[in-house]
Scaffold this active site. Sequence first.
Site, mmCIF file in Angstrom:
data_model
loop_
_atom_site.group_PDB
_atom_site.id
_atom_site.type_symbol
_atom_site.label_atom_id
_atom_site.label_comp_id
_atom_site.label_asym_id
_atom_site.label_seq_id
_atom_site.Cartn_x
_atom_site.Cartn_y
_atom_site.Cartn_z
ATOM 1 N N ASN A 111 1.929 5.618 4.421
ATOM 2 C CA ASN A 111 0.864 6.554 3.807
ATOM 3 C C ASN A 111 1.330 7.851 4.724
ATOM 4 O O ASN A 111 2.208 7.698 5.741
ATOM 5 C CB ASN A 111 -0.530 6.087 4.214
ATOM 6 N N GLY B 95 -0.381 -3.734 2.096
ATOM 7 C CA GLY B 95 0.883 -3.950 1.340
ATOM 8 C C GLY B 95 2.152 -4.026 2.166
ATOM 9 O O GLY B 95 2.307 -4.568 3.084
ATOM 10 N N ASP C 222 4.055 -1.927 3.608
ATOM 11 C CA ASP C 222 3.671 -0.899 4.768
ATOM 12 C C ASP C 222 3.235 -2.014 6.042
ATOM 13 O O ASP C 222 3.843 -2.438 7.258
ATOM 14 C CB ASP C 222 2.827 -0.016 4.824
HETATM 15 N N1 AR6 Z 1 8.265 -6.773 -0.226
HETATM 16 C C1 AR6 Z 1 8.803 -6.036 -1.318
HETATM 17 N N2 AR6 Z 1 7.502 -5.566 -2.132
HETATM 18 C C2 AR6 Z 1 6.287 -5.656 -1.543
HETATM 19 C C3 AR6 Z 1 5.896 -6.271 -0.456
HETATM 20 C C4 AR6 Z 1 7.011 -7.104 0.234
HETATM 21 N N3 AR6 Z 1 6.746 -7.571 1.453
HETATM 22 N N4 AR6 Z 1 4.562 -6.247 -0.347
HETATM 23 C C5 AR6 Z 1 3.988 -5.744 -1.399
HETATM 24 N N5 AR6 Z 1 5.198 -5.321 -2.042
HETATM 25 P P1 AR6 Z 1 1.927 -1.094 -1.927
HETATM 26 P P2 AR6 Z 1 1.829 1.962 -2.387
HETATM 27 C C6 AR6 Z 1 5.081 -4.488 -3.357
HETATM 28 O O1 AR6 Z 1 0.599 -1.080 -2.229
HETATM 29 O O2 AR6 Z 1 1.061 1.678 -3.883
HETATM 30 C C7 AR6 Z 1 -0.188 0.896 2.166
HETATM 31 O O3 AR6 Z 1 -1.381 0.681 2.642
HETATM 32 C C8 AR6 Z 1 3.757 -4.281 -4.046
HETATM 33 O O4 AR6 Z 1 3.667 -5.384 -4.870
HETATM 34 O O5 AR6 Z 1 2.659 -1.741 -0.817
HETATM 35 O O6 AR6 Z 1 2.784 2.846 -2.301
HETATM 36 C C9 AR6 Z 1 0.370 2.212 2.713
HETATM 37 O O7 AR6 Z 1 -0.063 2.424 3.996
HETATM 38 C C10 AR6 Z 1 3.876 -3.249 -5.030
HETATM 39 O O8 AR6 Z 1 4.722 -3.378 -6.158
HETATM 40 O O9 AR6 Z 1 2.713 0.537 -1.738
HETATM 41 C C11 AR6 Z 1 -0.202 3.216 1.911
HETATM 42 O O10 AR6 Z 1 -1.754 3.591 2.224
HETATM 43 C C12 AR6 Z 1 4.756 -2.165 -4.107
HETATM 44 O O11 AR6 Z 1 5.578 -3.138 -3.034
HETATM 45 C C13 AR6 Z 1 -0.389 2.566 0.598
HETATM 46 O O12 AR6 Z 1 -0.430 1.316 0.799
HETATM 47 C C14 AR6 Z 1 4.085 -1.157 -3.580
HETATM 48 O O13 AR6 Z 1 2.731 -1.399 -3.172
HETATM 49 C C15 AR6 Z 1 0.772 2.673 -0.289
HETATM 50 O O14 AR6 Z 1 0.450 2.297 -1.630
#
Ligand code: AR6
Length: 176
Positions: free
Chosen positions: A28, A36, A38
């Site tokens: 973010n 997630g 991050d």
């Molecule tokens: N390895 C690979 N992919 C993953 C993993 C992992 N360990 N964990 C989750 N995913 P998201 P965004 C996938 O929510 O939508 C955070 O709070 C998940 O299934 O991580 O860009 C940040 O600080 C999905 O397909 O990121 C921001 O505030 C993808 O990663 C916000 O979330 C992205 O999901 C960003 O949201």
Amino acid sequence: MSAFGDRICIHTGDITRLAVDAIVNAANSSLLGGGGVDGAIHRAAGPELVAECRMLNGCKTGDAKLTKGYRLPARYVIHTVGPVWQGGGKGEAELLASCYRRSLEIALGHECRTVAFPAISTGIYRFPKDEATGIAVGTVSDFLRRNIVPEMVTFCCFDEPMAELYRRAVAAIGEG
Ligand code: AR6
């Protein structure tokens, strides 16, 4: 398969385990961590990562910034900020493409031969997965066509349905 097709790979699993030159973080704009992928990256990298991130003064949506990888197997983390999905009329597609482009420009600038991306914005930020994978594959393949570095880009999917969407998007590019 197109000329750059052998430079794209689709992997299902946890991006924090990948021993590549750089993994990309779906961060973010504060760059100070979150949920997630991050959260997983910050947990695996250790507290030194947030300490370096604090010095970066955040990051705009569509842009990217680089840090070291600390305890991760990856040498670097490229932090990018995807758009929050607001229905599609707020420039979300262009901003998402910009995340991939800026991350690859930074990877090129640091001579990263291998780079892994998560599916930016498709989790907490609610970007429709089908459209997001099309943008990811389209933007990355365009960059690979014009540049010899990175040599290999991995799309790291958390689950098999997402991997299938990437396979379809790569196949569609190959036919085009
Ligand atoms: N390895 C690979 N992919 C993953 C993993 C992992 N360990 N964990 C989750 N995913 P998201 P965004 C996938 O929510 O939508 C955070 O709070 C998940 O299934 O991580 O860009 C940040 O600080 C999905 O397909 O990121 C921001 O505030 C993808 O990663 C916000 O979330 C992205 O999901 C960003 O949201």
